[in-house]
Scaffold this active site. Structure first.
Site, mmCIF file in Angstrom:
data_model
loop_
_atom_site.group_PDB
_atom_site.id
_atom_site.type_symbol
_atom_site.label_atom_id
_atom_site.label_comp_id
_atom_site.label_asym_id
_atom_site.label_seq_id
_atom_site.Cartn_x
_atom_site.Cartn_y
_atom_site.Cartn_z
ATOM 1 N N VAL A 102 9.215 -16.444 20.643
ATOM 2 C CA VAL A 102 9.855 -15.662 21.702
ATOM 3 C C VAL A 102 10.314 -14.302 21.172
ATOM 4 O O VAL A 102 11.135 -13.634 21.780
ATOM 5 C CB VAL A 102 11.061 -16.428 22.312
ATOM 6 C CG1 VAL A 102 10.591 -17.711 22.988
ATOM 7 C CG2 VAL A 102 12.121 -16.750 21.262
ATOM 8 N N HIS A 118 6.526 -19.823 25.602
ATOM 9 C CA HIS A 118 7.944 -20.150 25.770
ATOM 10 C C HIS A 118 8.765 -18.947 26.223
ATOM 11 O O HIS A 118 9.979 -18.930 26.070
ATOM 12 C CB HIS A 118 8.505 -20.726 24.456
ATOM 13 C CG HIS A 118 7.877 -22.036 24.086
ATOM 14 N ND1 HIS A 118 7.934 -22.564 22.826
ATOM 15 C CD2 HIS A 118 7.162 -22.918 24.832
ATOM 16 C CE1 HIS A 118 7.278 -23.723 22.806
ATOM 17 N NE2 HIS A 118 6.801 -23.947 24.004
ATOM 18 N N CYS A 126 18.232 -14.376 36.054
ATOM 19 C CA CYS A 126 19.320 -14.996 36.823
ATOM 20 C C CYS A 126 18.791 -16.304 37.407
ATOM 21 O O CYS A 126 17.828 -16.296 38.161
ATOM 22 C CB CYS A 126 19.796 -14.070 37.935
ATOM 23 S SG CYS A 126 20.984 -14.870 39.046
ATOM 24 N N CYS A 129 19.239 -16.289 41.560
ATOM 25 C CA CYS A 129 18.381 -15.535 42.484
ATOM 26 C C CYS A 129 17.040 -15.161 41.877
ATOM 27 O O CYS A 129 16.167 -14.659 42.575
ATOM 28 C CB CYS A 129 19.093 -14.283 42.999
ATOM 29 S SG CYS A 129 19.179 -12.938 41.781
ATOM 30 N N CYS A 178 25.087 -11.261 37.358
ATOM 31 C CA CYS A 178 23.896 -10.669 37.974
ATOM 32 C C CYS A 178 24.350 -9.610 38.984
ATOM 33 O O CYS A 178 25.209 -9.894 39.829
ATOM 34 C CB CYS A 178 23.106 -11.775 38.672
ATOM 35 S SG CYS A 178 21.709 -11.184 39.644
ATOM 36 N N CYS A 181 23.207 -10.793 42.833
ATOM 37 C CA CYS A 181 23.849 -11.898 43.566
ATOM 38 C C CYS A 181 25.249 -12.236 43.045
ATOM 39 O O CYS A 181 25.941 -13.050 43.648
ATOM 40 C CB CYS A 181 22.951 -13.142 43.532
ATOM 41 S SG CYS A 181 22.960 -14.015 41.955
ATOM 42 N N GLY A 219 1.086 -21.294 11.560
ATOM 43 C CA GLY A 219 2.539 -21.451 11.467
ATOM 44 C C GLY A 219 3.150 -22.325 12.537
ATOM 45 O O GLY A 219 4.320 -22.171 12.850
ATOM 46 N N SER A 220 2.364 -23.246 13.086
ATOM 47 C CA SER A 220 2.945 -24.183 14.044
ATOM 48 C C SER A 220 2.782 -25.596 13.512
ATOM 49 O O SER A 220 1.706 -25.967 13.063
ATOM 50 C CB SER A 220 2.262 -24.085 15.410
ATOM 51 O OG SER A 220 2.754 -25.099 16.264
ATOM 52 N N LEU A 264 2.068 -17.946 5.073
ATOM 53 C CA LEU A 264 1.213 -17.340 6.081
ATOM 54 C C LEU A 264 0.861 -15.886 5.783
ATOM 55 O O LEU A 264 -0.284 -15.478 5.919
ATOM 56 C CB LEU A 264 1.913 -17.397 7.450
ATOM 57 C CG LEU A 264 1.816 -18.654 8.306
ATOM 58 C CD1 LEU A 264 0.448 -18.747 8.936
ATOM 59 C CD2 LEU A 264 2.108 -19.925 7.535
HETATM 60 ZN ZN LIG Z 1 21.202 -13.261 40.630
#
Ligand SMILES: [Zn+2]
Length: 281
Positions: A102, A118, A126, A129, A178, A181, A219-220, A264
């Protein structure tokens, strides 16, 4: 028959049409630790999405730790492994990349066609919403909401980008909301433990796997099914699988034709250099 000969890996990649499936072991040399040690045992218990959703105290804990970890996570740079993958892709030998990471470091190294299984810590979503924000923007909000919070805790960075900090600091941390909302149900735009990878993304990835000439796992450990299922599909379809990982992997010798247990960065750099040398001569 499984081989551990690096020359076999060079031959496989030299034929092109390779899909790279990458995991945390590729980013450890950039200072981002793996969830699992070389023995395959999980070293960290990550927070689940259910915990984050259910409990405002859990959100305080998550965001306070993540706030401390973010400057370090954001400063991580691609290592020779990421640069070699990007070079092999630019040379036309590696095609699509499916990553479990990630951290965005493939893209930072210049690679494209990267499917982030991922999600990515570069965005925040959020849960009420569905609005998405850039993490850098949310970080600005957090700084404004927490002007006196000491961000300089020196604990080790953990795989999901946070740092364990004293419980006494967590209670004072102020969450942000957020702007669409007003909810405080903000979550990093990643697939957390207890969530599944979006179905359409999985289907796209299966199609890419089935179109590949070979699969290169980098690398997994393949410990989680979100990555392992692609290996199962490749094996079913007779597509060769090579694994370069430092330590334990779930894939068996029946599933893998080449298995290299080595760091690696240096392994991939040497692979890319050998293949570049051949093309030049
Ligand atoms: Zn929101």
């Amino acid at each position: 028959m499984v081989t551990t000969d690096p020359a076999a890996l060079t031959e496989l990649v030299s034929r092109g049409g390779v899909l790279a499936l990458t995991g945390a072991g590729l980013s450890t040399e950039s200072g981002i630790p793996d969830y699992r040690g070389a023995d395959g045992q999980r070293r960290f218990q990550p927070m689940t999405a259910q915990e984050l959703l259910a409990d405002p105290t859990a959100r305080q804990r998550y965001w306070a730790r993540s706030y401390v970890g973010w400057p370090r996570f954001a400063a991580a740079e691609p290592n020779p492994g990421h640069l070699a993958v990007a070079a092999l892709q630019q040379a036309g030998l590696i095609g699509p990349i499916i990553t479990q990471n990630v951290d965005g470091l493939h893209q930072a190294a210049g690679a494209d066609d990267v499917a982030e299984l991922h999600g990515s810590l570069t965005h925040v979503v959020c849960m009420h919403c569905g609005e998405r924000y850039e993490r850098t923007m949310v970080d600005d909000w957090l700084q404004l909401a927490n002007p006196d919070f000491d961000r300089s805790a020196t604990g080790p960075l953990r795989p999901d980008g946070d740092v364990a900090i004293a419980e006494s600091l967590i209670g004072d941390f102020r969450l942000v909301h957020c702007v669409i909302c007003g909810s405080d149900l903000l979550k990093p735009d990643v697939v957390m433990f207890g969530e599944s990878v979006p179905k359409d993304l999985v289907e796209q990835c299966f199609a890419r796997v089935q179109a590949a000439r070979a699969i290169l796992v980098l690398g997994s450990s393949l410990a989680v099914m979100s990555g392992y299922r692609f290996i199962r599909r490749a094996v079913r379809d007779g597509i060769p699988v090579a694994v370069v990982t430092h330590g334990w992997t779930r894939a068996t010798d029946e599933e893998v034709s080449i298995r290299i247990d080595a760091p690696l960065g240096s392994t991939l750099l040497s692979l890319a250099e050998t293949l570049a040398g051949r093309r030049a001569s």
